[in-house]
Every structure is written in structure tokens, then in C-alpha cells.
Write a protein that holds these residues in place. Structure first.
Motif, PDB file in Angstrom:
ATOM      1  N   PRO A 289      11.152 -33.740 -66.020  1.00  0.00           N
ATOM      2  CA  PRO A 289       9.779 -34.070 -65.600  1.00  0.00           C
ATOM      3  C   PRO A 289       9.295 -33.101 -64.518  1.00  0.00           C
ATOM      4  CG  PRO A 289      11.340 -35.614 -64.665  1.00  0.00           C
ATOM      5  CD  PRO A 289      12.109 -34.769 -65.627  1.00  0.00           C
ATOM      6  N   SER A 290       8.361 -32.239 -64.895  1.00  0.00           N
ATOM      7  CA  SER A 290       7.907 -31.184 -63.984  1.00  0.00           C
ATOM      8  C   SER A 290       6.713 -31.591 -63.139  1.00  0.00           C
ATOM      9  CB  SER A 290       7.555 -29.924 -64.784  1.00  0.00           C
ATOM     10  OG  SER A 290       6.574 -30.225 -65.771  1.00  0.00           O
ATOM     11  N   THR A 291       6.077 -32.706 -63.479  1.00  0.00           N
ATOM     12  CA  THR A 291       4.898 -33.154 -62.730  1.00  0.00           C
ATOM     13  C   THR A 291       5.128 -34.556 -62.205  1.00  0.00           C
ATOM     14  OG1 THR A 291       3.820 -34.096 -64.686  1.00  0.00           O
ATOM     15  CG2 THR A 291       3.411 -31.757 -64.213  1.00  0.00           C
ATOM     16  N   VAL A 292       4.335 -34.931 -61.216  1.00  0.00           N
ATOM     17  CA  VAL A 292       4.455 -36.263 -60.632  1.00  0.00           C
ATOM     18  C   VAL A 292       4.164 -37.365 -61.652  1.00  0.00           C
ATOM     19  CG1 VAL A 292       3.530 -37.832 -58.877  1.00  0.00           C
ATOM     20  CG2 VAL A 292       3.963 -35.428 -58.315  1.00  0.00           C
ATOM     21  N   PRO A 293       3.095 -37.238 -62.489  1.00  0.00           N
ATOM     22  CA  PRO A 293       2.855 -38.285 -63.495  1.00  0.00           C
ATOM     23  C   PRO A 293       4.044 -38.479 -64.434  1.00  0.00           C
ATOM     24  CG  PRO A 293       0.900 -36.935 -63.231  1.00  0.00           C
ATOM     25  CD  PRO A 293       1.975 -36.255 -62.457  1.00  0.00           C
ATOM     26  N   LYS A 294       4.676 -37.386 -64.830  1.00  0.00           N
ATOM     27  CA  LYS A 294       5.842 -37.523 -65.719  1.00  0.00           C
ATOM     28  C   LYS A 294       6.998 -38.194 -64.999  1.00  0.00           C
ATOM     29  CE  LYS A 294       4.766 -33.620 -68.766  1.00  0.00           C
ATOM     30  NZ  LYS A 294       5.222 -32.306 -69.283  1.00  0.00           N
ATOM     31  N   GLN A 295       7.157 -37.920 -63.732  1.00  0.00           N
ATOM     32  CA  GLN A 295       8.204 -38.569 -62.962  1.00  0.00           C
ATOM     33  C   GLN A 295       7.927 -40.073 -62.839  1.00  0.00           C
ATOM     34  OE1 GLN A 295       8.270 -36.421 -59.264  1.00  0.00           O
ATOM     35  NE2 GLN A 295       9.087 -34.535 -60.176  1.00  0.00           N
ATOM     36  N   LYS A 296       6.666 -40.411 -62.643  1.00  0.00           N
ATOM     37  CA  LYS A 296       6.288 -41.823 -62.564  1.00  0.00           C
ATOM     38  C   LYS A 296       6.481 -42.511 -63.917  1.00  0.00           C
ATOM     39  CE  LYS A 296       3.012 -41.259 -58.746  1.00  0.00           C
ATOM     40  NZ  LYS A 296       1.605 -41.348 -58.307  1.00  0.00           N
ATOM     41  N   ILE A 383       0.100 -41.366 -73.006  1.00  0.00           N
ATOM     42  CA  ILE A 383       0.431 -42.429 -72.050  1.00  0.00           C
ATOM     43  C   ILE A 383       0.452 -41.890 -70.628  1.00  0.00           C
ATOM     44  CG2 ILE A 383       2.250 -44.029 -71.338  1.00  0.00           C
ATOM     45  CD1 ILE A 383       2.955 -44.423 -74.253  1.00  0.00           C
ATOM     46  N   VAL A 384       1.020 -40.699 -70.466  1.00  0.00           N
ATOM     47  CA  VAL A 384       1.070 -40.107 -69.128  1.00  0.00           C
ATOM     48  C   VAL A 384      -0.336 -39.845 -68.606  1.00  0.00           C
ATOM     49  CG1 VAL A 384       1.727 -38.034 -67.825  1.00  0.00           C
ATOM     50  CG2 VAL A 384       3.365 -39.120 -69.398  1.00  0.00           C
ATOM     51  N   ASP A 385      -1.184 -39.261 -69.446  1.00  0.00           N
ATOM     52  CA  ASP A 385      -2.552 -38.915 -69.015  1.00  0.00           C
ATOM     53  C   ASP A 385      -3.385 -40.165 -68.743  1.00  0.00           C
ATOM     54  OD1 ASP A 385      -1.891 -36.287 -69.271  1.00  0.00           O
ATOM     55  OD2 ASP A 385      -2.774 -36.045 -71.273  1.00  0.00           O
ATOM     56  N   THR A 386      -3.172 -41.227 -69.507  1.00  0.00           N
ATOM     57  CA  THR A 386      -4.008 -42.421 -69.412  1.00  0.00           C
ATOM     58  C   THR A 386      -3.586 -43.363 -68.293  1.00  0.00           C
ATOM     59  OG1 THR A 386      -4.397 -42.289 -71.795  1.00  0.00           O
ATOM     60  CG2 THR A 386      -4.959 -44.371 -70.704  1.00  0.00           C
ATOM     61  N   TYR A 387      -2.273 -43.517 -68.110  1.00  0.00           N
ATOM     62  CA  TYR A 387      -1.803 -44.567 -67.223  1.00  0.00           C
ATOM     63  C   TYR A 387      -1.101 -44.079 -65.960  1.00  0.00           C
ATOM     64  CZ  TYR A 387      -2.696 -47.360 -71.376  1.00  0.00           C
ATOM     65  OH  TYR A 387      -3.305 -47.947 -72.438  1.00  0.00           O
ATOM     66  N   PHE A 388      -0.717 -42.831 -65.915  1.00  0.00           N
ATOM     67  CA  PHE A 388       0.087 -42.387 -64.772  1.00  0.00           C
ATOM     68  C   PHE A 388      -0.527 -41.241 -63.969  1.00  0.00           C
ATOM     69  CE2 PHE A 388       3.039 -44.469 -67.602  1.00  0.00           C
ATOM     70  CZ  PHE A 388       3.788 -45.246 -66.742  1.00  0.00           C
ATOM     71  N   THR A 389      -1.521 -40.610 -64.540  1.00  0.00           N
ATOM     72  CA  THR A 389      -2.120 -39.481 -63.811  1.00  0.00           C
ATOM     73  C   THR A 389      -2.815 -39.933 -62.544  1.00  0.00           C
ATOM     74  OG1 THR A 389      -2.416 -38.257 -65.871  1.00  0.00           O
ATOM     75  CG2 THR A 389      -3.735 -37.556 -63.974  1.00  0.00           C
ATOM     76  N   CYS A 390      -3.453 -41.104 -62.602  1.00  0.00           N
ATOM     77  CA  CYS A 390      -4.224 -41.573 -61.447  1.00  0.00           C
ATOM     78  C   CYS A 390      -3.492 -42.641 -60.648  1.00  0.00           C
ATOM     79  CB  CYS A 390      -5.568 -42.137 -61.915  1.00  0.00           C
ATOM     80  SG  CYS A 390      -6.609 -40.884 -62.712  1.00  0.00           S
ATOM     81  N   VAL A 391      -2.235 -42.878 -60.990  1.00  0.00           N
ATOM     82  CA  VAL A 391      -1.479 -43.904 -60.274  1.00  0.00           C
ATOM     83  C   VAL A 391      -1.112 -43.385 -58.892  1.00  0.00           C
ATOM     84  CG1 VAL A 391       0.638 -45.245 -60.243  1.00  0.00           C
ATOM     85  CG2 VAL A 391      -0.594 -44.903 -62.404  1.00  0.00           C
ATOM     86  N   LYS A 392      -1.441 -44.147 -57.864  1.00  0.00           N
ATOM     87  CA  LYS A 392      -1.148 -43.747 -56.487  1.00  0.00           C
ATOM     88  C   LYS A 392       0.262 -44.186 -56.092  1.00  0.00           C
ATOM     89  CE  LYS A 392      -5.241 -42.047 -55.789  1.00  0.00           C
ATOM     90  NZ  LYS A 392      -5.410 -40.622 -55.601  1.00  0.00           N
TER      91      LYS A 392
END
Length: 392
Positions: A289-296, A383-392
Motif C-alpha cells: 500500500p503506497s498511499t494512505v487510503p490504501k493503508q486505511k 472502494i478505496v476512492d469512494t470510502y477511504f480517500t476522504c476518511v480522516k
């Protein structure tokens, strides 16, 4: 108590039916307290009035660790039988020695079976704290008494049948080695003759050889062990026929559940670990996982997928036979595993294990339908773009 770290050990005397006659000890497991030394101490000091219930002509079936007790047992009129030792300068037992060894082992199996019964109690099947050493003897005596009272005899219970079995064993132990006699009587050089391989025509030669279909061969050689559960710990699918050497992805690929998902018969998501392929219906973690959303995404997937690990824990706590090695054939083992899964689900239906948990899936946008028609990576990214990109 523990095989790999034997600090103390009890001594148990059982009959041929598995009845626990006496439990002595525990004794310190050091060089002074070997099996023969403990038995000699028991006889010499008449521990638990042992000599009162031993009768002249009785036979003790023991292993080689008791070899130094032969003289003491003989002094009080007790016979001792144990596996024979290989003679010095020989590379194998004679026919008579091997037959006697097998006979002793067959009779003595009852001792190991009685020990296995004791270890059904989880407490006795694990390392015991040092603080419990003074009470180990009492624990084993209590468990032995429970086994005597509530478990069936290890023998058949039919005296005539037991005697017939004993006579058969004695008869077989005295049989001659017919193959050896044949080799020795058919040519002086037959026993030392080398062999060569050549092809033969099997037509008419192996008419009675069993014929198996592909499915029968598959069932015999490959066992099942891949459960699928929902958020309520209910097992919705289980495959328990594969050996441990087979990769998870192959087990999934050849399962009936996989084919139903591939054919569109089922609609939904499965969560798997990195051992499974990424599909539009099977979500697995990102390997790097290279990005924060993917890690989440990975963190959320692992937290959700822990349900299956918890289900394994519930199964093992509820069915102690699944905690260790199943002492049965692979075919029977698969039946036991499936039966435990069915009983597990029945327990959930009766409210006996855990309460049902409602899981809500949040709606997305129109890109969801597009992701369904693509491969697993499209769904991953959706799923990553929809649910995790904006997750704080």
C-alpha cells in the motif's frame, strides 16, 4: 507432565480393559526416577498396598524402560513381558523376535489409549504451572476415577470375543516367515539375486485390481479445510478435503463456491487474506500500500476479516478435538470437521455461542456498477476512492 519438558511424571497402572487401577506420584523426572526405579520403589514399599491386589502369576506388560524391574517382579511371582532387544551384531530381529515384539505392542496399546483419555482434559494436555505440582497427583486420580466410571472399556466387554482375539493374536505370533522359507528353498542364490525392471502387459494380469474414477481418486488423495463465515460467525461454506501443502488460492479456485461467484449466482463480497486472488467479489489486502487510503483500506479489511479468526477460536473452544491432532483417518477427519461446523451453526441458531450482529453496507455512487463489470483491481480502486480517500 509435558512431553517436551518433563519436570515431573506420574505412574499409572491399568488393566487390559483400560481400567485405571492405581495412580502414583508425581515423581521428579530425573535420572534417579526412571520407570524401573519408580516401579521398584512401589513394589519395595508396597505403595497403596499393591502387593495385596497383585496375585502370583500375574503378568505386567511394560516397555523397555522397565527392564531393570524384572528381578524384583520375579521375586514376588509376577511375570514381566516387554519388547525384546536386538541381539548384538545383528541388523534386524528374527521372525520370532519380531512376532513377539508386535504381540507385546498390540497388548500394551491399552496403556497409551488410557493416557490419551486422560489428556482429553485440556488441563492435563498442556504445560502445568509449578505452583500446581503438589496437586497433580490428585488431579490425575480424579480424572482416572471419572474415566473408570463414565467411559466404556477399551476391550470389547465380551469375554468370549476377547478370548478369541487373544487366541488369534497368539496364533499369528507363532507363524513362520513363509516368504523367507520360500526364498531360502528356491535356489541358493535367490536371496542375493539382483532385480531388474521391465514393462509387462497388464491385460489379464491385474483383473481384480481396483478401478477408481477421477472423483474417487481426488477424494482419497486430497482431503477439505477452507471455511467461509458471515459477520455473525455462522459458517456459510466449508471445504475440508485438502492437505496443508495446497495453496489457499487453488483450494478456492476449485471450490464450488468460487464457481457460483464466477457465474454470477451470488452477489456480494468476500474478504480474504493475501493468499487469495483479487476478484471483483473477493477483496484482498494491497500487497504494497503506497498511499494512505490504501493503508486505511488494508486496516479496515483486516479488522473486518478478524471475524473468521474469531470463528476458528469459537470452534476450537467448543470442540476440543479440533485443538490438536485428530487421531483418525483423513477421510474421517474431514467428516468430523464438517460435523463440528454444522453443530457450530446449530449453536448460533439456539443462541448458545454469540448473538447475531447486524452489519450495514454504505451506499456508493454510480461507479459501483462499472466496477462490478471490471476485474478485482477495478473494484479495489473503486472502494478505496469512494470510502477511504476522504476518511480522516
Amino acid at each position: 507432565m509435558h512431553k517436551h519438558r518433563p519436570f515431573v511424571k506420574p505412574m499409572m497402572v491399568v488393566t487390559t480393559s483400560g481400567y485405571v487401577v492405581s495412580v502414583l506420584g508425581p515423581y521428579l523426572a530425573d535420572s534417579k526416577n526412571n520407570n524401573a526405579g519408580i516401579l521398584n520403589h512401589m513394589i519395595r514399599n508396597n505403595t497403596e498396598e499393591m502387593r495385596d491386589w497383585l496375585q502370583d502369576g500375574d503378568t505386567f506388560i511394560v516397555d523397555r524402560g522397565f527392564r531393570d524391574s524384572s528381578e524384583m517382579l520375579g521375586d514376588i511371582g509376577i511375570n514381566m513381558e516387554m519388547p525384546c532387544f536386538m541381539q548384538r551384531g545383528t541388523s534386524q530381529h528374527t521372525t520370532q523376535e519380531a512376532s513377539h515384539l508386535r504381540l507385546i505392542t498390540k497388548v500394551r496399546w491399552v496403556v497409551e489409549s488410557a493416557n490419551a483419555r486422560l489428556k482429553r482434559w485440556k488441563y492435563l494436555n498442556h504445560v502445568i504451572p509449578n505452583t500446581q505440582i503438589p496437586f497433580i497427583g490428585d488431579y490425575i486420580r480424579i480424572v482416572g476415577a471419572l474415566c473408570n466410571r463414565f467411559t466404556s472399556a477399551l476391550s470389547s466387554g465380551n469375554e468370549e470375543e476377547d478370548q478369541a482375539t487373544a487366541l488369534k493374536m497368539l496364533h499369528l505370533s507363532k507363524r513362520k516367515n513363509e516368504l523367507q522359507e520360500f526364498v531360502e528353498s528356491n535356489g541358493s542364490g535367490l536371496s542375493n539375486r539382483t532385480y531388474s525392471e521391465q514393462k509387462i502387459d497388464a491385460a489379464g494380469f491385474a483383473q481384480d485390481f481396483p478401478k477408481l474414477s477421477d472423483s474417487e481418486i481426488h477424494q482419497l488423495t486430497l482431503g477439505v479445510n477452507q471455511p467461509v463465515c458471515d459477520a455473525t460467525f455462522r459458517i456459510t461454506s466449508i471445504c475440508a478435503k485438502w492437505p496443508g501443502s495446497v495453496h489457499d488460492s487453488r483450494i478456492w479456485r476449485e471450490s464450488a463456491l468460487c464457481q457460483k461467484f464466477e457465474n454470477g449466482e451470488y452477489n456480494g463480497f468476500l474478504l480474504g487474506d493475501s493468499g487469495y486472488p483479487c476478484k471483483r467479489y473477493l477483496m484482498t489486502p494491497f500487497l504494497n500500500p503506497s498511499t494512505v487510503p490504501k493503508q486505511k483500506f488494508n486496516a479496515a479489511l483486516c479488522k473486518t476479516r478478524v471475524i473468521v479468526e474469531q470463528t476458528f477460536g469459537i470452534l476450537k473452544r467448543r470442540f476440543s478435538c479440533l485443538q490438536g491432532v485428530l487421531r483418525t483417518t483423513p477421510r474421517q477427519a474431514t467428516k468430523y470437521i464438517v460435523a463440528c461446523a454444522i453443530l457450530h451453526n446449530t449453536g448460533i441458531d439456539q443462541g448458545d455461542i454469540v448473538e447475531s450482529t447486524q452489519v450495514q453496507f454504505y451506499g456508493g455512487n454510480n461507479n459501483y456498477n462499472n466496477a462490478l463489470t471490471g476485474d478485482g483491481f477495478n473494484m479495489h480502486n473503486y472502494i478505496v476512492d469512494t470510502y477511504f480517500t476522504c476518511v480522516k
